[in-house]
Design a protein around this motif. Structure first.
Motif, short mmCIF file in Angstrom:
data_model
loop_
_atom_site.label_atom_id
_atom_site.label_comp_id
_atom_site.label_asym_id
_atom_site.label_seq_id
_atom_site.Cartn_x
_atom_site.Cartn_y
_atom_site.Cartn_z
N SER A 27 -18.43 12.58 12.72
CA SER A 27 -18.65 11.65 13.83
C SER A 27 -17.68 11.88 14.98
N ALA A 28 -16.66 12.74 14.76
CA ALA A 28 -15.70 13.08 15.82
C ALA A 28 -15.95 14.47 16.40
N GLY A 29 -16.92 15.20 15.85
CA GLY A 29 -17.19 16.56 16.30
C GLY A 29 -17.27 17.52 15.12
N ASN A 30 -17.60 18.77 15.40
CA ASN A 30 -17.78 19.77 14.35
C ASN A 30 -16.49 20.53 14.05
N ILE A 31 -16.32 20.87 12.78
CA ILE A 31 -15.19 21.68 12.33
C ILE A 31 -15.76 22.85 11.52
N THR A 32 -15.42 24.08 11.90
CA THR A 32 -15.89 25.26 11.19
C THR A 32 -14.73 25.89 10.43
N VAL B 89 -10.86 18.89 17.23
CA VAL B 89 -11.38 17.73 16.51
C VAL B 89 -10.37 17.27 15.46
N VAL B 90 -9.78 18.23 14.75
CA VAL B 90 -8.78 17.91 13.72
C VAL B 90 -7.59 17.18 14.35
N ARG B 91 -7.16 17.66 15.52
CA ARG B 91 -6.02 17.01 16.19
C ARG B 91 -6.37 15.60 16.64
N ARG B 92 -7.61 15.39 17.07
CA ARG B 92 -8.03 14.04 17.45
C ARG B 92 -8.01 13.11 16.24
N ILE B 93 -8.43 13.61 15.10
CA ILE B 93 -8.40 12.80 13.88
C ILE B 93 -6.96 12.45 13.52
N LEU B 94 -6.06 13.43 13.65
CA LEU B 94 -4.64 13.18 13.34
C LEU B 94 -4.08 12.06 14.21
N ALA B 95 -4.53 11.95 15.46
CA ALA B 95 -3.97 10.99 16.40
C ALA B 95 -4.59 9.59 16.28
N MET B 96 -5.56 9.40 15.41
CA MET B 96 -6.24 8.11 15.31
C MET B 96 -5.33 7.03 14.71
N PRO B 97 -5.52 5.77 15.11
CA PRO B 97 -4.69 4.68 14.59
C PRO B 97 -4.80 4.57 13.07
N VAL C 144 -13.38 8.71 9.94
CA VAL C 144 -14.32 9.63 10.57
C VAL C 144 -15.35 10.06 9.54
N ARG C 145 -16.59 9.79 9.80
CA ARG C 145 -17.67 10.07 8.85
C ARG C 145 -18.01 11.56 8.82
N ILE C 146 -18.16 12.11 7.61
CA ILE C 146 -18.68 13.46 7.45
C ILE C 146 -20.19 13.33 7.29
#
Length: 219
Positions: A37-42, A164-172, A189-191
């Motif tokens: 839900s935050a974007g794609n990770i390959t 995307v990974v960095r955005r997840i790290l920064a989440m509250p 963040v939903r997979i």
């Protein structure tokens, strides 16, 4: 008397011809995509150096066991909150779990916990790998094997979507307990989907109880 051996050879030849072919080995590097839900990770998984850990992760992918799960943890380093790790997978959902695999430590594989590395989490047994994983943001050498500590099983790296990974790290974050105290992502963040991009899917063949719709859950 001379006919009997020739007659006996016929079914043997037929049995050899009818035997199913051996499955093709996995490519040395297997790419998979996590649609979140935050974007794609390959990811590129190192099947050559960490074959058991990669095979375990691919079973979760090919079975669809990661679909509908979450990235639920963000562990930021106090000295530099831009670094740390994010964790995702099946969490504590026992309906999705597969039998654990033996730990493939970094001392054996040579895959270190560097920026972008993906690593398999373990459960109560520190010498095993299960259905949760972490992605490094910055280097985390403390997760590598060392005398008296097997560490964790690193088995690949991010090749797309590190933003995307960095955005997840920064989440509250908040909640949690023990080593995860204050590290649970408040809005996980939903997979949405997890799919392999290389090789042939090889489902585990095990039951999928999380897909069962119980009568009392029907709307």
């Amino acid at each position: 008397m001379l006919v009997r051996p020739a007659f006996l050879l016929v079914p043997a030849i037929l049995l050899t011809a009818a035997a199913p072919p051996e499955p093709a080995p996995e490519p040395a590097s297997v790419r998979v995509r996590l649609v979140t839900s935050a974007g794609n990770i390959t990811l590129a998984l190192d099947a050559r150096r960490a074959p058991k850990t990669v095979a375990n992760f691919l079973y979760y992918i090919d079975d669809g066991r990661f679909e509908g799960t979450e990235f639920y943890r963000s562990s930021r380093r106090r000295t530099d909150p831009r670094t740390g790790l994010v964790q995702g997978g099946i969490g504590t959902d026992a309906r999705r779990i597969l039998p654990s695999v033996p730990l493939e430590p970094t001392s054996r594989t040579g895959i270190r916990h560097l920026d972008g590395t993906i690593s398999m989490a373990h459960g109560l047994d520190p010498h095993s790998g299960a259905g949760n994983f972490s992605i490094m943001v910055g280097d985390n050498p403390g997760l590598d094997a060392r005398p008296g500590n097997p560490g964790f099983a690193a088995f690949g790296k991010v090749i797309g979507g590190m933003d995307v990974v960095r955005r997840i790290l920064a989440m509250p974050t908040g909640g949690g307990r023990g080593v995860m105290r204050g590290q649970m992502i408040l809005k996980p963040v939903r997979i949405v989907r997890a799919q392999r991009l290389d090789g042939t899917p090889r489902p585990s063949g095990r039951p999928k109880p999380w897909l069962l719709q119980m009568p009392w859950h029907k709307k």
